[in-house]
Design a protein around this motif. Structure first.
Motif, PDB file in Angstrom:
ATOM      1  N   ILE A 162      -5.350   3.575 -18.716  1.00 35.18           N
ATOM      2  CA  ILE A 162      -5.246   2.338 -17.946  1.00 35.18           C
ATOM      3  C   ILE A 162      -6.267   2.389 -16.823  1.00 35.18           C
ATOM      4  CG2 ILE A 162      -3.743   0.835 -16.596  1.00 35.18           C
ATOM      5  CD1 ILE A 162      -1.380   1.938 -18.107  1.00 35.18           C
ATOM      6  N   THR A 163      -7.277   1.561 -16.920  1.00 28.59           N
ATOM      7  CA  THR A 163      -8.265   1.433 -15.858  1.00 28.59           C
ATOM      8  C   THR A 163      -7.785   0.336 -14.915  1.00 28.59           C
ATOM      9  OG1 THR A 163      -9.519   0.125 -17.495  1.00 28.59           O
ATOM     10  CG2 THR A 163     -10.302   2.334 -17.021  1.00 28.59           C
ATOM     11  N   GLY A 164      -7.655   0.698 -13.632  1.00 25.25           N
ATOM     12  CA  GLY A 164      -7.042  -0.214 -12.670  1.00 25.25           C
ATOM     13  C   GLY A 164      -5.542  -0.049 -12.658  1.00 25.25           C
ATOM     14  N   ALA A 188      -7.340  -3.175 -16.622  1.00 21.48           N
ATOM     15  CA  ALA A 188      -6.775  -4.006 -15.567  1.00 21.48           C
ATOM     16  C   ALA A 188      -7.608  -3.966 -14.288  1.00 21.48           C
ATOM     17  CB  ALA A 188      -5.346  -3.554 -15.258  1.00 21.48           C
ATOM     18  N   ALA A 189      -8.703  -3.222 -14.293  1.00 18.48           N
ATOM     19  CA  ALA A 189      -9.534  -3.110 -13.097  1.00 18.48           C
ATOM     20  C   ALA A 189     -10.360  -4.372 -12.902  1.00 18.48           C
ATOM     21  CB  ALA A 189     -10.457  -1.893 -13.221  1.00 18.48           C
ATOM     22  N   VAL A 190     -10.450  -4.823 -11.655  1.00 17.85           N
ATOM     23  CA  VAL A 190     -11.230  -6.023 -11.359  1.00 17.85           C
ATOM     24  C   VAL A 190     -11.636  -6.014  -9.892  1.00 17.85           C
ATOM     25  CG1 VAL A 190      -9.280  -7.495 -10.685  1.00 17.85           C
ATOM     26  CG2 VAL A 190     -11.291  -8.533 -11.779  1.00 17.85           C
ATOM     27  N   LYS A 192     -21.398  -6.594  -6.497  1.00 15.55           N
ATOM     28  CA  LYS A 192     -20.221  -5.759  -6.768  1.00 15.55           C
ATOM     29  C   LYS A 192     -19.363  -6.382  -7.857  1.00 15.55           C
ATOM     30  CE  LYS A 192     -16.562  -3.143  -4.482  1.00 15.55           C
ATOM     31  NZ  LYS A 192     -15.922  -2.794  -3.186  1.00 15.55           N
ATOM     32  N   SER A 193     -19.268  -7.715  -7.872  1.00 16.14           N
ATOM     33  CA  SER A 193     -18.497  -8.400  -8.914  1.00 16.14           C
ATOM     34  C   SER A 193     -19.113  -8.164 -10.283  1.00 16.14           C
ATOM     35  CB  SER A 193     -18.433  -9.908  -8.619  1.00 16.14           C
ATOM     36  OG  SER A 193     -17.781 -10.159  -7.400  1.00 16.14           O
TER      37      SER A 193
END
Length: 215
Positions: free
Chosen positions: A7-9, A85-87, A105-106
């Motif tokens: 799970i990223t984020g 889920a990373a943002v 960065k976005s």
């Protein structure tokens, strides 16, 4: 045999809620920049009888993601599930006033890192694994230029991968959560009445039920 879920984020919000829902059946590999929040998540997973591996890393650092994926391969050989889920949620701004650093960065977090992760994680998922992406329909809305454009680009990458792997795998699933009282939303809507918003745990349950039906 316990399955693996990257799970990223994972430290907060829906990422953390999904980690907790998956913990009884999956070994959670939790990636986020905030060490303290990851440790809190680890305590919760342990209390549920699960186990986690914490990876306090920045997904925009390509070398770190290469190390992470190599470590997953050396320890487990493959992945059953990847939840992205990373943002990055930049401040709202008119399109003609978007800060260059915020836009950079976005793009780095929401687009470039997603493309890099797909490249690295696809071999770990193989033909039988599943990737889960989380959409947020903000493209074209007033003041959401930076976030809306880069989030839409992220999902465009996911949809291309989804089309390419429809017959071969891995399975690529794109879910659209209902509005939730997360830190990301609080950046966009400070002072909002959060009572009517959806509970992240209920959203995690719904999304995983959809994922099961899709599989």
């Amino acid at each position: 045999m316990t399955q693996t879920a990257l799970i990223t984020g994972a430290s907060r919000g829906l990422g953390a809620a999904l980690a907790l829902e998956l913990a009884p059946t999956h070994h959670i590999i939790a990636v986020a920049k905030t060490t303290g929040a990851l440790e809190e998540l680890d305590d919760q997973i342990t209390a549920l009888g699960g186990a986690a591996t914490l990876a306090p890393m920045d997904i925009t650092t390509e070398a770190a993601m290469a190390t992470l994926c190599r470590g997953i391969f050396e320890r487990w050989g493959n992945l059953d599930l990847w939840v992205h889920a990373a943002v990055h949620a930049p401040p709202l701004a008119p399109a003609n006033m978007i800060d260059t650093k915020d836009m950079s960065k976005s793009v780095a977090t929401n687009v470039t890192a997603t493309g890099t992760l797909i490249t690295y994680i696809a071999p770990l998922l193989g033909q039988s694994g599943t990737a889960l992406f989380l959409d947020d329909l903000r493209a074209g809305q007033p003041f959401f230029g930076s976030y809306g454009a880069t989030k839409a680009a992220q999902i465009a990458l996911a949809r291309s991968w989804q089309s390419e792997t429809a017959k071969t795998g891995p399975k690529v699933h794109i879910a659209t959560p209902d509005p939730m009282p997360t830190a990301t939303r609080a950046r966009f809507f400070p002072g909002e009445d959060r009572a009517p918003l959806a509970d992240p745990t209920s959203q995690a349950k719904r999304i995983l039920a959809e994922l099961g039906r899709d599989a």
